[in-house]
Design an enzyme around this catalytic site. Structure first.
Site, PDB file in Angstrom:
ATOM      1  CE  LYS A 114      -7.780  -2.103   4.292  1.00 56.02           C
ATOM      2  NZ  LYS A 114      -7.216  -1.437   3.090  1.00 56.02           N
ATOM      3  NE  ARG A 153      -5.445  -8.910   0.115  1.00 52.44           N
ATOM      4  CZ  ARG A 153      -4.979  -9.287   1.274  1.00 52.44           C
ATOM      5  NH1 ARG A 153      -4.520 -10.523   1.421  1.00 52.44           N
ATOM      6  NH2 ARG A 153      -4.970  -8.470   2.294  1.00 52.44           N
ATOM      7  CB  CYS A 175      -0.950  -0.014   1.196  1.00 51.42           C
ATOM      8  SG  CYS A 175      -2.135  -1.376   1.152  1.00 51.42           S
ATOM      9  CE  LYS A 220     -11.751  -3.186   3.343  1.00 51.28           C
ATOM     10  NZ  LYS A 220     -11.012  -2.519   2.241  1.00 51.28           N
TER      11      LYS A 220
END
Length: 324
Positions: A194, A204, A127, A247
């Site tokens: 998250k 994914r 990320c 999440k």
């Protein structure tokens, strides 16, 4: 005398009158995935009903969902070219920027949330910018390019930005960059809590963002940590987040309620890909009544304290709610 709770349950109209939690199309944000090309609508095998689409197909989807009262989407992009820093998403003509402009040109009232991250754009699937020594994401270098990406989204016409990379300081960084560039009124929805969850597996596949090595546990949260989750969300609130998120949602409804009890900000529950896929495949196998279980699940997120829900079920849910 004992209390007769059933008095309020026997009549259907009365049951509806006293119902505490309700769903409407205004609760949902619908994820859409765009990729380069034309006439592309590829269904993801692990997520029935979810597609990678070219911009022209995205526009068709937006045209339809508006007819069922669904007017909020969150955009993810899959570029053709990836590199070590995800430079494609830092360009004013990136695939996500062009998609925002195309939607806004045809449907100016469509509310567009943009996922701001680098995992779809990097060749390593992590990320942000990697630290070659630690082999994890370099937090502060990633903040710098995250600010650049936010300005790209803002210039293109995004209505809200949602940074999902779980970098420390990301909300303050984006808020400062947006304010300094004339976007003081552009809200930020923080992926504030998250978790490093196994429920993300099918995502994914659709986003083509599987890490080429390791996992994301050095920057996403440990699913076992409840108190840290509250701290993460409260810190994002201090930094200027307008909406907080939990999440995944299904296994973390206790956290949704904890954050609801500790903050007055709106809370979003992200009903993630694995949660969606489980219901879809269970329904296809005849194990559950898919439509009833879906609506029950979405209602439970609101009952736990969520104000809005990002969900792949959004289109089907709106269709069913319109029939009632």
């Amino acid at each position: 005398m004992f209390k007769r709770f059933r008095r309020l349950r026997i009549n259907e109209t009365l049951r509806n009158l006293v119902q505490e939690t309700t769903l409407s199309s205004n609760d949902f944000i619908y994820p859409l995935f765009v990729r380069e090309g034309e006439n592309i609508k590829n269904e993801v095998s692990s997520m029935p009903g979810v597609f990678q689409m070219s911009i022209d197909e995205i526009l068709k989807e937006c045209e339809y969902i508006r007819t069922i009262g669904l007017n909020s989407i969150i955009l993810f992009a899959i570029p053709d070219v990836k590199d070590s820093v995800g430079s494609e998403c830092l360009c004013d003509e990136s695939i996500i920027a062009r998609t925002i402009k195309a939607i806004k040109s045809k449907f100016p009232d469509m509310f567009i949330v943009t996922d701001l991250c680098f995992c779809e754009y990097t060749d390593h699937g992590h990320c942000g910018i990697l630290d070659p020594v630690t082999q994890t994401v370099d937090n502060d270098k990633t903040l710098e390019i995250s600010a650049q990406q936010a300005i790209v989204h803002a210039k293109a016409g995004a209505d809200m930005i949602a940074p999902s990379g779980m970098m420390d300081g990301i909300i303050e960084c984006l808020r400062t960059a947006l304010d300094e560039n004339g976007y003081k009124d552009l809200p930020i929805m923080a992926y504030s809590t998250k978790f490093a969850s196994a429920y993300y597996g099918p995502f994914r596949d659709v986003a083509e963002s599987t890490p080429s090595f390791g996992d994301r546990r050095t920057y996403q949260m440990n699913p076992a940590n409840r108190l840290e989750a509250i701290e993460e969300s409260l810190e994002d609130e201090k930094q200027g987040a307008d909406i907080l998120m939990v999440k995944p949602a299904l296994s973390f409804m206790d956290v949704i309620r904890d954050i609801r009890n500790n903050s007055n900000l709106p809370i979003c529950a992200y009903n993630v890909s694995g949660e969606y896929a489980m219901l879809k495949h269970a329904g296809a196998a005849g194990l559950v009544d898919y439509e009833r279980v879906m609506l029950e699940t979405l209602t439970s997120f609101k009952r736990a304290g969520a104000d809005l829900i990002i969900t792949y079920h959004a289109k089907e849910a709106c269709e069913l709610l319109n029939k009632k």
